[in-house]
Scaffold this motif. Sequence first.
Motif, PDB file in Angstrom:
ATOM      1  N   PRO A   1       0.734  -1.211  -0.028  1.00 12.73           N
ATOM      2  CA  PRO A   1       0.199  -0.007  -0.015  1.00 12.73           C
ATOM      3  C   PRO A   1       0.769   1.434  -0.349  1.00 12.73           C
ATOM      4  O   PRO A   1       0.353   2.398  -0.543  1.00 12.73           O
ATOM      5  N   GLN A   2       2.054   1.314   0.424  1.00 11.28           N
ATOM      6  CA  GLN A   2       2.885   2.324   0.578  1.00 11.28           C
ATOM      7  C   GLN A   2       3.547   2.599  -0.928  1.00 11.28           C
ATOM      8  O   GLN A   2       3.638   3.871  -1.448  1.00 11.28           O
ATOM      9  N   CYS A   3       4.427   1.834  -1.592  1.00  8.76           N
ATOM     10  CA  CYS A   3       5.372   1.853  -2.536  1.00  8.76           C
ATOM     11  C   CYS A   3       4.642   1.259  -3.942  1.00  8.76           C
ATOM     12  O   CYS A   3       4.948   1.360  -4.908  1.00  8.76           O
ATOM     13  N   HIS A   4       3.592   0.459  -3.700  1.00 15.25           N
ATOM     14  CA  HIS A   4       2.755  -0.178  -4.666  1.00 15.25           C
ATOM     15  C   HIS A   4       3.876  -1.201  -5.616  1.00 15.25           C
ATOM     16  O   HIS A   4       3.509  -1.579  -6.540  1.00 15.25           O
ATOM     17  N   SER A   5       4.815  -1.688  -4.682  1.00 11.06           N
ATOM     18  CA  SER A   5       5.418  -2.947  -5.468  1.00 11.06           C
ATOM     19  C   SER A   5       4.836  -4.137  -5.064  1.00 11.06           C
ATOM     20  O   SER A   5       4.179  -4.387  -4.079  1.00 11.06           O
ATOM     21  N   LYS A   6       5.127  -5.165  -5.531  1.00  8.90           N
ATOM     22  CA  LYS A   6       4.705  -6.675  -5.209  1.00  8.90           C
ATOM     23  C   LYS A   6       5.639  -7.120  -4.061  1.00  8.90           C
ATOM     24  O   LYS A   6       6.828  -6.932  -3.836  1.00  8.90           O
ATOM     25  N   LYS A   7       4.853  -7.739  -3.071  1.00  4.93           N
ATOM     26  CA  LYS A   7       5.358  -8.413  -1.805  1.00  4.93           C
ATOM     27  C   LYS A   7       4.711  -9.403  -1.250  1.00  4.93           C
ATOM     28  O   LYS A   7       3.587  -9.657  -1.785  1.00  4.93           O
ATOM     29  N   LEU A   8       5.225 -10.146  -0.438  1.00  5.52           N
ATOM     30  CA  LEU A   8       4.574 -11.364   0.066  1.00  5.52           C
ATOM     31  C   LEU A   8       3.499 -10.982   1.136  1.00  5.52           C
ATOM     32  O   LEU A   8       4.117 -10.026   1.741  1.00  5.52           O
ATOM     33  N   GLN A   9       2.384 -11.750   1.346  1.00  2.77           N
ATOM     34  CA  GLN A   9       1.473 -11.286   2.111  1.00  2.77           C
ATOM     35  C   GLN A   9       2.012 -11.389   3.514  1.00  2.77           C
ATOM     36  O   GLN A   9       2.881 -12.423   3.952  1.00  2.77           O
ATOM     37  N   HIS A  10       1.801 -10.664   4.656  1.00  2.25           N
ATOM     38  CA  HIS A  10       2.114 -10.754   6.265  1.00  2.25           C
ATOM     39  C   HIS A  10       3.514 -10.451   6.387  1.00  2.25           C
ATOM     40  O   HIS A  10       4.220 -11.139   7.046  1.00  2.25           O
ATOM     41  N   HIS A  11       4.459  -9.980   5.318  1.00  2.00           N
ATOM     42  CA  HIS A  11       5.752  -9.791   5.237  1.00  2.00           C
ATOM     43  C   HIS A  11       5.966  -8.380   5.262  1.00  2.00           C
ATOM     44  O   HIS A  11       5.416  -7.576   4.598  1.00  2.00           O
ATOM     45  N   VAL A  12       7.276  -7.926   5.409  1.00  2.00           N
ATOM     46  CA  VAL A  12       7.667  -6.537   5.456  1.00  2.00           C
ATOM     47  C   VAL A  12       7.980  -6.207   3.867  1.00  2.00           C
ATOM     48  O   VAL A  12       8.706  -7.249   3.500  1.00  2.00           O
ATOM     49  N   CYS A  13       7.742  -5.098   3.391  1.00  2.00           N
ATOM     50  CA  CYS A  13       8.156  -4.673   2.109  1.00  2.00           C
ATOM     51  C   CYS A  13       9.416  -4.583   1.814  1.00  2.00           C
ATOM     52  O   CYS A  13      10.078  -3.866   2.572  1.00  2.00           O
TER      53      CYS A  13
END
Length: 60
Positions: free
Chosen positions: A34-46
């Motif tokens: 939601p901050q930088c709109h890059s892809k990340k794993l759920q429930h993990h720090v971006c």
Amino acid sequence: MAKHPVPKKKTSKSKRDMRRSHHALVAPNLVECPQCHSKKLQHHVCTSCGYYEGRQVLSV
């Protein structure tokens, strides 16, 4: 001389493939940060911005 155990019947292709039905690889479920709109794993720090749950937890 020791005797080795040998299968009594040949395993059919159907039984062999049913056993392997759970061996498929699955792609990781990626969500948008939601901050930088890059892809990340759920429930993990971006890994791009270091945010988690709306607050910064890593300095990147």
